[in-house]
Design an enzyme around this catalytic site. Structure first.
Site, PDB file in Angstrom:
ATOM      1  CG  HIS A 261      -1.360   2.533   2.734  1.00 16.37           C
ATOM      2  ND1 HIS A 261      -1.854   3.518   1.900  1.00 16.37           N
ATOM      3  CD2 HIS A 261      -1.122   1.465   1.935  1.00 16.37           C
ATOM      4  CE1 HIS A 261      -1.925   3.050   0.662  1.00 16.37           C
ATOM      5  NE2 HIS A 261      -1.478   1.807   0.654  1.00 16.37           N
ATOM      6  CB  ALA A 262       3.215  -0.315   5.187  1.00 17.29           C
TER       7      ALA A 262
END
Length: 130
Positions: free
Chosen positions: A48-49
């Protein structure tokens, strides 16, 4: 992509070393601390970011690899020293893999948990960084 490794000050002693995080060691106010442990060597974490959150990852014990991706360049960083932290800025996709036996990853975060801050789909991430 520029990778930033933060030196964690250490106090060396014949009886063992102490790593100290205080004052301006970390370039943001730490609002959340957590750690990953008992991770199978085949596991991939992260994926994820974040839109706002910035993190520092530290291998408190053992080692693991961090794959960083800014949408244009991918880079692998191996963390294996408890006095070195990896600064991960927002809008950077991250994956953690190749955990050694007994690895512990300490995470210092600039924000409290907020599900709305996550970008969990890689294609959405690519769209957001263009």
């Amino acid at each position: 992509m520029k990778t930033t490794i933060i030196d964690i000050p250490k106090i060396e002693n014949n009886l063992g070393n102490i790593a100290v995080i205080e004052n301006d060691t970390i370039p943001f106010e730490v609002k959340r601390v957590y750690y990953l442990y008992d991770i199978p060597s085949s596991a991939v974490r992260g994926g994820h970011a974040h839109k706002k959150l910035t993190q520092v990852l530290i291998a408190i014990s053992g080692s693991f690899d961090v794959i960083l991706d800014n949408g244009k360049v991918k880079e692998k960083v191996t963390l294996n020293k408890p006095n070195k932290g990896l600064l991960i800025e927002n809008y950077t996709w991250r994956e953690l893999e190749n955990f050694s036996s007994g690895a512990v990853c300490l995470v210092l975060a600039s924000e409290n948990y907020n599900e709305n801050d996550y970008i969990r789909d890689y294609n959405d991430f690519l769209s957001s960084v263009k």
